[in-house]
Design an enzyme around this catalytic site. Structure first.
Site, PDB file in Angstrom:
ATOM      1  N   SER A   1      72.904   0.174   3.513  1.00 54.81           N
ATOM      2  CA  SER A   1      71.708  -0.139   2.737  1.00 54.81           C
ATOM      3  C   SER A   1      71.819  -1.454   1.962  1.00 54.81           C
ATOM      4  O   SER A   1      71.271  -1.588   0.870  1.00 54.81           O
ATOM      5  CB  SER A   1      71.356   1.023   1.796  1.00 54.81           C
ATOM      6  OG  SER A   1      71.116   2.205   2.546  1.00 54.81           O
TER       7      SER A   1
ATOM      8  N   ASN B   1      72.565  -5.092  12.563  1.00 51.51           N
ATOM      9  CA  ASN B   1      72.748  -4.036  13.572  1.00 51.51           C
ATOM     10  C   ASN B   1      71.375  -3.426  13.799  1.00 51.51           C
ATOM     11  O   ASN B   1      70.882  -2.682  12.954  1.00 51.51           O
ATOM     12  CB  ASN B   1      73.737  -2.974  13.072  1.00 51.51           C
ATOM     13  CG  ASN B   1      73.782  -1.773  14.001  1.00 51.51           C
ATOM     14  OD1 ASN B   1      73.481  -1.885  15.191  1.00 51.51           O
ATOM     15  ND2 ASN B   1      74.152  -0.617  13.454  1.00 51.51           N
TER      16      ASN B   1
ATOM     17  N   LYS C   1      70.407  -1.257  15.902  1.00 54.42           N
ATOM     18  CA  LYS C   1      70.395   0.142  16.379  1.00 54.42           C
ATOM     19  C   LYS C   1      69.442   0.248  17.586  1.00 54.42           C
ATOM     20  O   LYS C   1      69.406  -0.650  18.410  1.00 54.42           O
ATOM     21  CB  LYS C   1      70.012   1.090  15.250  1.00 54.42           C
ATOM     22  CG  LYS C   1      70.770   0.794  13.956  1.00 54.42           C
ATOM     23  CD  LYS C   1      70.656   1.862  12.940  1.00 54.42           C
ATOM     24  CE  LYS C   1      71.279   1.402  11.627  1.00 54.42           C
ATOM     25  NZ  LYS C   1      71.687   2.471  10.762  1.00 54.42           N
TER      26      LYS C   1
ATOM     27  N   GLU D   1      77.236   6.188  13.491  1.00 56.03           N
ATOM     28  CA  GLU D   1      76.251   6.915  14.311  1.00 56.03           C
ATOM     29  C   GLU D   1      76.837   7.251  15.677  1.00 56.03           C
ATOM     30  O   GLU D   1      76.517   8.292  16.258  1.00 56.03           O
ATOM     31  CB  GLU D   1      74.962   6.085  14.431  1.00 56.03           C
ATOM     32  CG  GLU D   1      74.170   6.107  13.128  1.00 56.03           C
ATOM     33  CD  GLU D   1      73.316   4.879  12.898  1.00 56.03           C
ATOM     34  OE1 GLU D   1      73.051   4.131  13.844  1.00 56.03           O
ATOM     35  OE2 GLU D   1      72.915   4.662  11.726  1.00 56.03           O
TER      36      GLU D   1
ATOM     37  N   GLY E   1      71.578   3.835   6.126  1.00 52.84           N
ATOM     38  CA  GLY E   1      70.217   4.253   6.446  1.00 52.84           C
ATOM     39  C   GLY E   1      69.619   5.213   5.434  1.00 52.84           C
ATOM     40  O   GLY E   1      68.575   5.812   5.674  1.00 52.84           O
TER      41      GLY E   1
ATOM     42  N   GLU F   1      81.811   0.948   5.891  1.00 54.82           N
ATOM     43  CA  GLU F   1      80.464   1.508   5.826  1.00 54.82           C
ATOM     44  C   GLU F   1      80.530   2.967   5.377  1.00 54.82           C
ATOM     45  O   GLU F   1      80.733   3.867   6.213  1.00 54.82           O
ATOM     46  CB  GLU F   1      79.798   1.444   7.198  1.00 54.82           C
ATOM     47  CG  GLU F   1      79.597   0.045   7.719  1.00 54.82           C
ATOM     48  CD  GLU F   1      78.342  -0.046   8.573  1.00 54.82           C
ATOM     49  OE1 GLU F   1      77.476  -0.852   8.231  1.00 54.82           O
ATOM     50  OE2 GLU F   1      78.217   0.709   9.549  1.00 54.82           O
TER      51      GLU F   1
ATOM     52  N   HIS G   1      80.725   2.524  15.188  1.00 52.62           N
ATOM     53  CA  HIS G   1      79.713   2.769  14.151  1.00 52.62           C
ATOM     54  C   HIS G   1      79.635   4.273  13.867  1.00 52.62           C
ATOM     55  O   HIS G   1      79.785   5.090  14.777  1.00 52.62           O
ATOM     56  CB  HIS G   1      78.353   2.235  14.623  1.00 52.62           C
ATOM     57  CG  HIS G   1      77.334   2.202  13.530  1.00 52.62           C
ATOM     58  ND1 HIS G   1      76.627   3.317  13.153  1.00 52.62           N
ATOM     59  CD2 HIS G   1      76.923   1.193  12.726  1.00 52.62           C
ATOM     60  CE1 HIS G   1      75.813   2.994  12.153  1.00 52.62           C
ATOM     61  NE2 HIS G   1      75.972   1.709  11.882  1.00 52.62           N
TER      62      HIS G   1
END
Ligand code: PEP
Length: 251
Positions: A213, A9, A11, A97, A173, A167, A95
């Site tokens: 991560s 991904n 981003k 985010e 991150g 996740e 996601h």
């Protein structure tokens, strides 16, 4: 047998020119590593360059989001049909985010998942708890709720076009990775939720990734767990050597 899927991904990283250079470098490094699907989910602007560079390789291209309507007055959005025509196979949906910064809800995640799958894309549906939710003991309840909400209306047959990515938000991150046991447990909660709706036999066939991560140093241990069928990888997917090491761990 469940399909293992290693998906990057990106981003909001990489320009079209950088995309072309990255995939040109990566392709020979992962050639022949065919025991998993290898996917790069890239920014929309990079999709044409990515699809072109990945032609004739074992790398599939994904998008990072999809709108739930076929067309219309939705400035800035991209439909599933547009992605299919551009040569995309996978799309990330929900996601954390997007949930955190762009108002994504369990309802819109469900609508986007339906739109993606109905158009023939494979949706990588992201679920995961925050640290606060984990500390309050809500991890299982939340993962089951998010999974069932995201898959509402998805038929048993359509599950072959669903990948769920567990996740934990606190691991994305941050450099903090869930332990292999935590990842296995979280993925197990996702699979149990699928079993509650579709039956245990069906749940056994669904790919459930871990993301947060994952890197070249921890991938082998995470992927060795029975419920971990691949990874959704952010930071480490931006380096060809690190991403290749993860693909090798899955092979
Ligand atoms: C992600 O973006 O889904 C992700 C897991 O990022 P990272 O690997 O950087 O934690």
């Amino acid at each position: 047998m469940r399909k293992t899927v290693i998906a990057g991904n990106w981003k909001m990283n990489m320009t079209p020119a950088e995309t072309k250079a990255f995939i040109t470098e990566l392709a020979p490094m992962v050639a022949g590593l065919d025991k998993c699907d290898i996917v790069l989910c890239v920014p929309a602007i990079d999709i044409p360059a990515a699809v072109e560079a990945a032609k004739g390789t074992n790398i599939k291209i994904g998008a990072e989001n999809v709108h739930f309507k076929e067309s219309g007055a939705y400035t800035g959005e991209i439909s599933a049909k547009m992605l299919v025509e551009a040569g995309v196979d996978y799309v990330v949906v929900g996601h954390s985010e997007r949930r955190q910064y762009f108002g994504e809800t369990d309802q819109t995640v469900n609508l986007r998942t339906l739109a993606a799958v109905n158009a023939g894309l494979t949706a990588i549906v992201c679920v995961g708890e925050t640290l606060e939710q984990r500390n309050l003991g809500y991890t299982e309840t939340l993962l089951k709720y998010q999974t069932k909400m995201a898959l509402t209306g998805i038929t048993k047959d359509q599950l072959k076009n669903i990948v769920v990515a567990y996740e934990p938000v606190w691991a994305i991150g941050t450099g903090v990775t869930a332990t292999a046991d935590q990842a296995d447990e979280g993925n197990g909660f996702v699979r149990a939720a699928i079993a509650e709706v579709y039956g245990a036999d069906v749940a056994e066939t669904v790919t459930v990734q871990y993301g947060g991560s994952m890197n070249d140093g921890n991938a082998a241990e995470l992927l060795s767990k029975v419920n971990v069928d691949g990874g959704l990888i952010g930071g480490a997917s931006l380096k060809t050597d690190k991403f290749t090491a993860i693909v090798k761990a899955a092979n």
